[in-house]
Design a protein around this motif. Structure first.
Motif, PDB file in Angstrom:
ATOM      1  N   GLU A 271       0.829  -1.205   0.000  1.00  0.00           N
ATOM      2  CA  GLU A 271       0.000   0.000   0.000  1.00  0.00           C
ATOM      3  C   GLU A 271       0.869   1.261   0.000  1.00  0.00           C
ATOM      4  OE1 GLU A 271      -2.562  -0.241   3.335  1.00  0.00           O
ATOM      5  OE2 GLU A 271      -3.888  -1.749   2.455  1.00  0.00           O
ATOM      6  N   HIS A 272       1.962   1.243   0.751  1.00  0.00           N
ATOM      7  CA  HIS A 272       2.846   2.408   0.808  1.00  0.00           C
ATOM      8  C   HIS A 272       3.437   2.704  -0.571  1.00  0.00           C
ATOM      9  CE1 HIS A 272       6.621   4.613   1.572  1.00  0.00           C
ATOM     10  NE2 HIS A 272       5.935   5.182   2.548  1.00  0.00           N
ATOM     11  N   SER A 273       3.869   1.647  -1.289  1.00  0.00           N
ATOM     12  CA  SER A 273       4.433   1.844  -2.628  1.00  0.00           C
ATOM     13  C   SER A 273       3.385   2.396  -3.582  1.00  0.00           C
ATOM     14  CB  SER A 273       4.986   0.517  -3.160  1.00  0.00           C
ATOM     15  OG  SER A 273       6.037   0.050  -2.343  1.00  0.00           O
ATOM     16  N   ALA A 274       2.141   1.903  -3.470  1.00  0.00           N
ATOM     17  CA  ALA A 274       1.091   2.355  -4.380  1.00  0.00           C
ATOM     18  C   ALA A 274       0.683   3.794  -4.094  1.00  0.00           C
ATOM     19  CB  ALA A 274      -0.126   1.437  -4.266  1.00  0.00           C
ATOM     20  N   LEU A 275       0.640   4.170  -2.812  1.00  0.00           N
ATOM     21  CA  LEU A 275       0.190   5.515  -2.450  1.00  0.00           C
ATOM     22  C   LEU A 275       1.283   6.562  -2.650  1.00  0.00           C
ATOM     23  CD1 LEU A 275      -1.802   4.699   0.820  1.00  0.00           C
ATOM     24  CD2 LEU A 275      -2.744   5.222  -1.428  1.00  0.00           C
ATOM     25  N   LYS A 276       2.535   6.215  -2.357  1.00  0.00           N
ATOM     26  CA  LYS A 276       3.639   7.174  -2.450  1.00  0.00           C
ATOM     27  C   LYS A 276       4.368   7.120  -3.782  1.00  0.00           C
ATOM     28  CE  LYS A 276       2.786   8.430   1.753  1.00  0.00           C
ATOM     29  NZ  LYS A 276       2.114   9.730   2.006  1.00  0.00           N
ATOM     30  N   GLY A 277       4.162   6.037  -4.547  1.00  0.00           N
ATOM     31  CA  GLY A 277       4.852   5.900  -5.825  1.00  0.00           C
ATOM     32  C   GLY A 277       6.162   5.147  -5.674  1.00  0.00           C
ATOM     33  N   LYS A 278       6.560   4.507  -6.751  1.00  0.00           N
ATOM     34  CA  LYS A 278       7.805   3.749  -6.727  1.00  0.00           C
ATOM     35  C   LYS A 278       8.269   3.543  -8.158  1.00  0.00           C
ATOM     36  CE  LYS A 278       9.943  -0.474  -4.907  1.00  0.00           C
ATOM     37  NZ  LYS A 278       9.709  -1.743  -4.150  1.00  0.00           N
ATOM     38  N   GLY A 279       9.544   3.842  -8.426  1.00  0.00           N
ATOM     39  CA  GLY A 279      10.081   3.673  -9.771  1.00  0.00           C
ATOM     40  C   GLY A 279       9.361   4.571 -10.762  1.00  0.00           C
ATOM     41  N   ALA A 280       8.879   3.968 -11.848  1.00  0.00           N
ATOM     42  CA  ALA A 280       8.172   4.737 -12.880  1.00  0.00           C
ATOM     43  C   ALA A 280       6.722   5.012 -12.508  1.00  0.00           C
ATOM     44  CB  ALA A 280       8.212   3.974 -14.211  1.00  0.00           C
ATOM     45  N   MET A 281       6.237   4.434 -11.415  1.00  0.00           N
ATOM     46  CA  MET A 281       4.844   4.626 -11.015  1.00  0.00           C
ATOM     47  C   MET A 281       4.720   5.861 -10.121  1.00  0.00           C
ATOM     48  SD  MET A 281       2.261   2.062  -8.937  1.00  0.00           S
ATOM     49  CE  MET A 281       3.296   2.093  -7.467  1.00  0.00           C
ATOM     50  N   PRO A 282       3.919   6.849 -10.543  1.00  0.00           N
ATOM     51  CA  PRO A 282       3.729   8.048  -9.704  1.00  0.00           C
ATOM     52  C   PRO A 282       2.828   7.722  -8.514  1.00  0.00           C
ATOM     53  CG  PRO A 282       2.327   8.157 -11.647  1.00  0.00           C
ATOM     54  CD  PRO A 282       3.190   6.935 -11.817  1.00  0.00           C
ATOM     55  N   PRO A 283       2.742   8.616  -7.533  1.00  0.00           N
ATOM     56  CA  PRO A 283       1.852   8.378  -6.388  1.00  0.00           C
ATOM     57  C   PRO A 283       0.422   8.112  -6.837  1.00  0.00           C
ATOM     58  CG  PRO A 283       3.315  10.215  -5.920  1.00  0.00           C
ATOM     59  CD  PRO A 283       3.537   9.849  -7.360  1.00  0.00           C
ATOM     60  N   GLN A 284      -0.157   7.028  -6.330  1.00  0.00           N
ATOM     61  CA  GLN A 284      -1.507   6.592  -6.680  1.00  0.00           C
ATOM     62  C   GLN A 284      -1.657   6.376  -8.181  1.00  0.00           C
ATOM     63  OE1 GLN A 284      -4.748   8.840  -5.057  1.00  0.00           O
ATOM     64  NE2 GLN A 284      -4.224   8.371  -2.955  1.00  0.00           N
ATOM     65  N   ALA A 285      -0.520   6.107  -8.839  1.00  0.00           N
ATOM     66  CA  ALA A 285      -0.519   5.895 -10.295  1.00  0.00           C
ATOM     67  C   ALA A 285      -1.091   7.093 -11.037  1.00  0.00           C
ATOM     68  CB  ALA A 285      -1.277   4.624 -10.665  1.00  0.00           C
ATOM     69  N   GLY A 286      -1.071   8.271 -10.385  1.00  0.00           N
ATOM     70  CA  GLY A 286      -1.571   9.486 -11.030  1.00  0.00           C
ATOM     71  C   GLY A 286      -3.073   9.620 -10.999  1.00  0.00           C
ATOM     72  N   GLY A 287      -3.781   8.775 -10.235  1.00  0.00           N
ATOM     73  CA  GLY A 287      -5.236   8.779 -10.242  1.00  0.00           C
ATOM     74  C   GLY A 287      -5.846   9.721  -9.237  1.00  0.00           C
ATOM     75  N   GLN A 288      -7.165   9.711  -9.187  1.00  0.00           N
ATOM     76  CA  GLN A 288      -7.913  10.592  -8.300  1.00  0.00           C
ATOM     77  C   GLN A 288      -8.812   9.794  -7.359  1.00  0.00           C
ATOM     78  OE1 GLN A 288      -9.978  13.375 -10.821  1.00  0.00           O
ATOM     79  NE2 GLN A 288      -8.160  14.572 -11.216  1.00  0.00           N
ATOM     80  N   PHE A 289      -8.393   8.587  -7.028  1.00  0.00           N
ATOM     81  CA  PHE A 289      -9.138   7.786  -6.068  1.00  0.00           C
ATOM     82  C   PHE A 289      -8.600   8.046  -4.668  1.00  0.00           C
ATOM     83  CE2 PHE A 289      -9.260   5.430 -10.101  1.00  0.00           C
ATOM     84  CZ  PHE A 289     -10.635   5.322 -10.271  1.00  0.00           C
ATOM     85  N   ASP A 290      -9.409   7.725  -3.649  1.00  0.00           N
ATOM     86  CA  ASP A 290      -8.923   7.940  -2.297  1.00  0.00           C
ATOM     87  C   ASP A 290      -8.036   6.776  -1.857  1.00  0.00           C
ATOM     88  OD1 ASP A 290     -10.561   5.809  -1.350  1.00  0.00           O
ATOM     89  OD2 ASP A 290     -12.249   7.168  -1.089  1.00  0.00           O
TER      90      ASP A 290
END
Length: 317
Positions: free
Chosen positions: A121-140
């Protein structure tokens, strides 16, 4: 007279201390002047590294640093894990673009699952590598966590999907059964319908809606047509829808250029693609190509997705 002439002839410097002060000022004054000139010329505006004088570079430097958005704060139903995955995560995880672990690939997900749900969850929310925080989305955060659990469990994990606060609120605020409608009000009294004794029963004077006897009932229609939305307003709404889809879906790859995606505003990268025409670009974007899934993983309508492609293409014209 002789004494006055002698005092005047000595000048302003009369003591050794004044002599030392004058010599110091004579030395330091030019130094400070030189330092001021150096600071003045060295503080001139400088071009940022990698910047140029192109229109795109200038627009990026003078773009607004913030914006005000008015949104509806009323409670909404939380998106399901599958909806978030398809709208946001599938762009990379469906194909494994930019090193993202593919959906359902147990071998690729195994070392990540061992780190635990909190680390994922931390990687998905804060971003990691080429993936931006929350993958650039607008979900909570809870919706993103649901999507993480959905992908991890598809690869063999047994994580429990977190419940959204809006789900609990909607369950607690279910409306009670509506009470039976009350009986209609009794009809008006007969006294109101019939004139009282002694009162005239003559026909009341005509109202503006009812012409008097002998007058023509032909009244010219004065209703004006309802105002319609202007073309400019429709264009603004179309462009806003396209930008929103780009920000929430396309920017994950086109914002950074991962998996060979042409970057936003990169005219050199877009030139050979635009040479085939916009219709061909829209066709490829709609049906997918290479690491890009159909519509980039977006579930937007065809009209809104076309607006997103136009927004992306116009940045490189």
């Amino acid at each position: 007279m002789t004494n006055e002439n002698e005092e005047t002839s000595h000048g302003l410097i009369k003591t050794p201390g004044q002599t030392l002060l004058a010599a110091s000022l004579g030395f330091l004054a030019p130094v400070f002047v030189i330092m001021g000139l150096v600071y003045y010329y060295s503080s001139a505006p400088k071009m940022a590294p990698g910047g140029d004088n192109s229109a795109q570079s200038i627009d990026q430097r003078i773009q607004k640093v913030g914006k005000l958005e008015v949104s509806d704060n009323s409670p909404r139903a939380a998106h399901s894990a599958e909806e978030v995955y398809k709208a946001q995560c599938a762009a990379c995880h469906a194909s494994g673009a930019a090193g993202a672990p593919k959906f359902g690939d147990a071998a690729a997900w195994a070392p990540r699952i061992k780190q635990g749900l909190e680390a994922l969850e931390h990687s998905a929310l804060k971003g990691k590598g080429a993936m931006p925080p929350q993958a650039g989305g607008q979900f909570d955060d809870t919706e993103i966590a649901r999507a993480v659990v959905y992908m991890a469990n598809a690869a063999g994990a047994k994580f429990e999907e977190p419940a959204a606060a809006s789900d609990d609120a909607s369950a607690a605020s279910e409306p009670a059964a509506a009470a039976p409608a009350s009986a209609p009000a009794p009809a008006a009294s007969a006294a109101a319908e019939k004139p009282a004794a002694g009162e005239s029963s003559a026909t009341p004077a005509p109202t503006p809606e009812q012409p008097a006897a002998g007058e023509s009932s032909a009244t010219p229609a004065a209703a004006s047509p309802a105002p319609t939305q202007t073309a400019s307003a429709e264009d603004d709404a179309h462009a806003a829808a396209g930008k929103k889809i780009y920000d929430t879906t396309c920017a994950a790859c086109h914002g950074t250029g991962v998996a060979g995606a042409p970057k936003f505003g990169d005219k050199a990268a877009w030139a050979p693609r635009l040479a085939a025409g916009f219709d061909e670009v829209l066709k490829i974007a709609t049906h997918g190509k290479g690491a890009m899934p159909p519509k980039g993983g977006s579930n937007a309508s065809d009209a809104d997705f076309k607006a997103a492609v136009e927004y992306l293409v116009n940045s490189a014209r």
